[in-house]
Design a protein around this motif. Structure first.
Motif, PDB file in Angstrom:
ATOM      1  N   GLN A 176      55.297  -2.285  28.754  1.00 12.74           N
ATOM      2  CA  GLN A 176      55.000  -3.648  28.304  1.00 12.74           C
ATOM      3  C   GLN A 176      54.245  -4.396  29.405  1.00 12.74           C
ATOM      4  O   GLN A 176      54.387  -4.085  30.584  1.00 12.74           O
ATOM      5  CB  GLN A 176      56.266  -4.387  27.909  1.00 12.74           C
ATOM      6  CG  GLN A 176      57.232  -4.677  29.041  1.00 12.74           C
ATOM      7  CD  GLN A 176      58.444  -5.419  28.553  1.00 12.74           C
ATOM      8  OE1 GLN A 176      58.309  -6.443  27.910  1.00 12.74           O
ATOM      9  NE2 GLN A 176      59.615  -4.883  28.846  1.00 12.74           N
ATOM     10  N   PHE A 197      59.577   0.324  26.885  1.00 13.52           N
ATOM     11  CA  PHE A 197      59.916  -0.783  27.776  1.00 13.52           C
ATOM     12  C   PHE A 197      59.058  -0.785  29.038  1.00 13.52           C
ATOM     13  O   PHE A 197      58.644  -1.833  29.507  1.00 13.52           O
ATOM     14  CB  PHE A 197      61.396  -0.721  28.157  1.00 13.52           C
ATOM     15  CG  PHE A 197      62.294  -0.750  26.962  1.00 13.52           C
ATOM     16  CD1 PHE A 197      62.437  -1.907  26.207  1.00 13.52           C
ATOM     17  CD2 PHE A 197      62.985   0.392  26.573  1.00 13.52           C
ATOM     18  CE1 PHE A 197      63.250  -1.928  25.091  1.00 13.52           C
ATOM     19  CE2 PHE A 197      63.808   0.366  25.455  1.00 13.52           C
ATOM     20  CZ  PHE A 197      63.935  -0.790  24.717  1.00 13.52           C
ATOM     21  N   CYS A 211      61.687   5.828  28.030  1.00  9.49           N
ATOM     22  CA  CYS A 211      61.589   4.390  28.318  1.00  9.49           C
ATOM     23  C   CYS A 211      60.170   3.863  28.220  1.00  9.49           C
ATOM     24  O   CYS A 211      59.897   2.748  28.665  1.00  9.49           O
ATOM     25  CB  CYS A 211      62.150   4.097  29.710  1.00  9.49           C
ATOM     26  SG  CYS A 211      63.916   4.393  29.838  1.00  9.49           S
TER      27      CYS A 211
END
Length: 78
Positions: free
Chosen positions: A8, A5, A2
């Motif tokens: 970010q 994501f 992950c």
């Protein structure tokens, strides 16, 4: 898995409420910053202020569907 994501910038998914005048009426719209950034970019490319762009989009949806049920969701999906 992950990292794409999770790494970010937090700013992108922080939400912000903005007050606008659309069609002579004051309204507030709450969206995540990444959506506001994209909408501002599109408005600039169209040579419009953000308020004018959103008013134009709102009016076009109103003309096409007769009502605008959830404008914030429309903006996210567009």
């Amino acid at each position: 898995m992950c990292h794409l994501f999770a790494h970010q910038p937090q700013r992108d998914y922080e939400s912000q409420t903005r007050s606008l005048r659309m069609g002579g009426h004051s309204t507030s719209i709450r969206l995540e910053m990444s959506f506001w950034d994209t909408l501002e970019e599109i408005a600039a490319k169209e040579g419009m202020s953000l308020a004018k762009f959103l008013t134009t989009l709102h009016d076009e949806v109103l003309d096409h569907h007769g009502e605008v049920k959830n404008f914030a969701s429309l903006l996210r999906c567009s």
